[in-house]
Structure formats: C-alpha cells, structure tokens
Enzyme design. Structure first.
Site, short mmCIF file in Angstrom:
data_model
loop_
_atom_site.label_atom_id
_atom_site.label_comp_id
_atom_site.label_asym_id
_atom_site.label_seq_id
_atom_site.Cartn_x
_atom_site.Cartn_y
_atom_site.Cartn_z
N SER A 94 111.61 -6.34 14.09
CA SER A 94 112.19 -5.43 15.08
C SER A 94 113.17 -6.20 15.97
O SER A 94 113.65 -7.27 15.58
CB SER A 94 111.06 -4.80 15.91
OG SER A 94 111.56 -3.78 16.73
N ASN A 95 113.48 -5.68 17.14
CA ASN A 95 114.38 -6.36 18.09
C ASN A 95 113.92 -6.07 19.52
O ASN A 95 112.91 -5.41 19.73
CB ASN A 95 115.83 -5.92 17.85
CG ASN A 95 115.97 -4.43 18.01
OD1 ASN A 95 115.76 -3.87 19.08
ND2 ASN A 95 116.30 -3.74 16.92
N HIS A 96 114.72 -6.57 20.49
CA HIS A 96 114.27 -6.54 21.89
C HIS A 96 114.61 -5.25 22.64
O HIS A 96 114.44 -5.21 23.86
CB HIS A 96 114.90 -7.71 22.66
CG HIS A 96 114.47 -9.04 22.14
ND1 HIS A 96 113.17 -9.47 22.20
CD2 HIS A 96 115.16 -10.04 21.54
CE1 HIS A 96 113.08 -10.67 21.67
NE2 HIS A 96 114.27 -11.04 21.25
#
Ligand code: PMT
Length: 400
Positions: free
Chosen positions: A209-211
C-alpha cells in the site's frame, strides 16, 4: 455585494479588537445587516457603543440581559445569520468551541448556528503555535469551521514579531464575501471523489500500500457537500471520520475502486481523483501465509487498471480532475498525466515538501489547467486547498 445578508460578528478580548471596528464599518458599506456580539473581555478593549453606532444595531454582551424582543436572543441571532465572523478569535474562544463549551453569549450563538463560521485568530505568536491551539483549530476545520491564517509581523501589544497578527480589515471583508457568496454554488452538481490508498494483498496477512491518509480527498468531499453538491466518496481504507452528508463507499483494492467508480459514473457531473491508487498488484495472491524459508524473495506484480484514465475515455463533456503526487519534475510529470488521462485539470503536489502530500493537515499545490495555465498556492490547510480546487471547477463550468 452584501445586500440582504446578515453577518453576526463575534468580537473577543484581544488588542486587535480595535481593527474589527473598521471591519464592521466596511461590512455596513457593503450593505450587510451586522449584529455584534462582544465577550465581556472584548468590552474592556472597545466600548460596545462604538460597535452599536457603526452596526446600527444593539450590541449583545450578556446572556441574561433584559430581552429587547420576545425572541430567545441566542437562537434568534443564530438563525438570522447568513454567516458568523469571529474576530479577533482568541485561543479561549477556539478552545471553547472545539470542546463544546457554550458558557456565554458568543460561544452559545456559535454552537447554535448552522450558518458558516469564519474564525480569524489573533494572538501572541507562541500561543498561536501552541500545539493545543493548533489541535483545536484542526479539529474545528475538520468539522467545517473556516479559519483565516493570521498575518506575520510586529504584534500590537508586545512589539515582538511573529505569526499571530489580525489580517488587515480589507482582507477579512474579502474572506467574508467569499464565505457568504460561494455558499451553495454547487447545488444540483453530482461529484464523485476517490480518496485514500488502495491495498493490494500478497497473502492472507500482508498487503502492499502507500501512505495516503485520505485527508485531502475527505476535505474535498466535505467542502463540496458544504457547498450543496451531492457527493459520492469512494474511499480506500483510512482511519479518519467520514464526512457528513456524503455517501461513502468503502473499497480495498484498485480493482474494487474501479468497479465502484464505474458502477456510479453515469450519474456524475464531476470526478475528482485524489486516491493514491497502487499502480501494481501481486500477480497471484497466496492462499496461505508466505513462510520465510528463502533469503531472497521476489514478488511478481502486474499493472492495475488506471481508474482516472478509464473515466477519461468515457467522460464526454463532464469534468475530470486528477491529482499528481511527485518527488521530482513536478510540473512536467503532472502535465503528462493531464494529457495521457484526458483530464481537465490536475492538482500537483511535491510530496517531499514539508507540509505537503501524505498524512499532513496541510498541502502545497499547483493547479494546472488543460490550456497550460498554472495557479500556485502557498501552504494551506487541506480544507482551504479543497475550496480553491472547487472554485477552479466552478470557473471551468462557467467558462468552459
Ligand atoms: O490522502 P492524504 O494523506 O491526504 O494525501 C494526499 C495525496 C498525496 C494522496 C494527494 O494529494 C495526491 O497527490 N493524490 C494522488 C496520488 C497519486 O497516486 O497520484 P499519481 O500521480 O500516481 O496518479 C495520478 C492520478 O491518476 C491521480 O488522480 C490518481 O488518483 C489517478 N490514478 C492513478 C493510478 C491508478 N491506477 N488509477 C488512478 O485513478
């Protein structure tokens, strides 16, 4: 410009209260009906008679004064208001409203009104930067209260320099005009917003995923709903509160997000793609937890669908706005996304800049239009960035 509008002005106890005298006078010159509420401390800085003479209305200071009409006064003022302006907004009033305290006339009217409320903080710079005050401001912004940034400069009382000065009356009146006149300008528009990250599973316990926190997309949803739009928010997994009056659809992967967007696209006038969609997903998802038997481990990934691009193919005359999160070559990368996805506008943010991009309450953006023109903005709250984007969308709808 303000003919027929009622502005309730709340004046708090700060040295900058004297500047609000000029604000009230300017509002009257714009033909607004002005009602002033002063806190008890405010009356030590400016006499109520000054505001009474300028506003041409009695000044309210006391919850329990003899009523001048048969209305319950705090309810009557709260209902009358097309907007409330609180200036100078002290740490005290911000703290009270953020914590649900209504113990005097001003805090009670703020609590009772459904009109937009604009706070203009002015206080000593160290107080303004205090994390408690900043936390209270962020909380109120999340609930839809508006804030004007204080000016930086020499403080009237201390002679010291810092951020905390009340902006000039002219600027405050401009912000009042913006707040009152843009109020319901998106009524009848249907807007779909994507927000947050997507999660691409590897096995039953892991994902890539990402932030993205969802804050930017949620701020847009909240601002658009506040301006009367019917908003559908397609959101990846986030840990923030859902905005009010918005229909939220929760999704996990990019494939889920595409499906949710396509299922609803026919009903929309405007698309704003804020989500940080994973560009790749795992080629296969293990059905059992992957064991750490090897020293090196390679995951094969395949491209995800590009949701913005898919909408770009079928949008027709409808408006499609994209975002561009970059670490380098901000403008050129954003421009090439604008072209390749058939966007009408792209909001570019350099996520390496402090105060911009993932997870923060603020952002620093450039809005690039299809005709190549650019608007650059300083650091602002995500809610203010959202308002600027919606203003640009409005201009696009009016001017084509
Ligand atoms: O959520 P926050 O913590 O508040 O952070 C905000 C933000 C940094 C996520 C936001 O400001 C932002 O920049 N969003 C876009 C992030 C991104 O992934 O940009 P991109 O350059 O990879 O994609 C360009 C555009 O295509 C975006 O509109 C994106 O939503 C869209 N896209 C990208 C890939 C894909 N497979 N499908 C898409 O729809």
């Amino acid at each position: 410009m303000l003919k027929g509008k009622t502005i309730v002005v709340g004046v708090c106890g700060g040295i900058a209260a004297y500047k609000v005298v000029d604000v009230v006078s300017r509002l009257r010159k714009q033909h607004a009906q002005v009602h002033v509420i002063m806190t008890e401390h405010a009356t030590r800085f400016v006499a109520p008679l000054t505001f009474q003479s300028l506003s041409n209305n009695p000044v309210v200071t006391d919850m329990f004064a003899e009523p001048k009409t048969w209305d319950v006064e705090h309810i009557s003022l709260a209902r009358k208001a097309d907007m409330m302006l609180v200036a100078p907004a002290t740490a005290n009033i911000i703290g009270k409203v953020a914590n649900g305290i209504a113990d005097d006339m001003l805090s009670t009217v703020i609590m009772a009104t459904t009109a937009p409320v604009l706070f203009v903080p002015a206080m000593n710079y160290a107080m303004y930067e205090n994390l408690v005050v900043q936390e209270n401001i962020s909380k109120l912004e999340r609930f839809g209260y508006r804030f004007m940034e204080p000016d930086t400069g020499v403080m009237a009382a201390e002679g010291e320099s810092g951020k905390g000065r009340l902006p000039e009356p002219e600027k405050i009146v401009q912000e009042v005009l913006k707040t009152v006149t843009v109020d319901q300008d998106l009524k009848g528009r249907r807007i779909l917003i994507t927000a947050g990250p997507t999660r691409e599973p590897m096995d039953p316990v892991r994902y890539i995923s990402n932030h993205s926190s969802g804050k930017m997309g949620y701020a847009l949803a909240e601002a658009a709903a506040g301006r009367g739009a019917a908003v559908t928010l397609v959101s990846g997994p986030v840990n923030i509160q859902k905005p009010e009056n918005v229909s939220t659809v929760d999704v996990t992967t990019a494939d889920d997000m595409l499906e949710a967007v396509l299922a609803r696209q026919a009903d929309q006038d405007i698309f704003i793609m804020v989500a940080a969609v994973a560009d790749y997903k795992c080629a296969s998802i293990a059905d059992k937890k992957i064991k750490k038997t090897q020293d090196r481990f390679t995951v094969e990934m395949v491209k995800n669908p590009d949701i913005a691009k898919e909408i770009g193919k079928i949008k027709g005359n409808r408006i499609l706005v994209g975002f561009s999160a970059e670490t380098n070559d901000l403008e050129s990368n954003a421009r090439s996304k604008l072209d390749s996805k058939n966007l009408d506008m792209i909001v570019a943010n350099d996520v390496t800049q402090e105060g911009a991009g993932f997870g923060t309450d603020t952002n620093i953006v450039k809005i690039i239009r299809k005709d190549g023109t650019i608007n650059e903005f300083p650091i602002m709250s995500k809610l203010d960035v959202a308002r600027e984007i919606l203003d640009e969308i409005n201009k696009l709808m009016v001017n084509g």
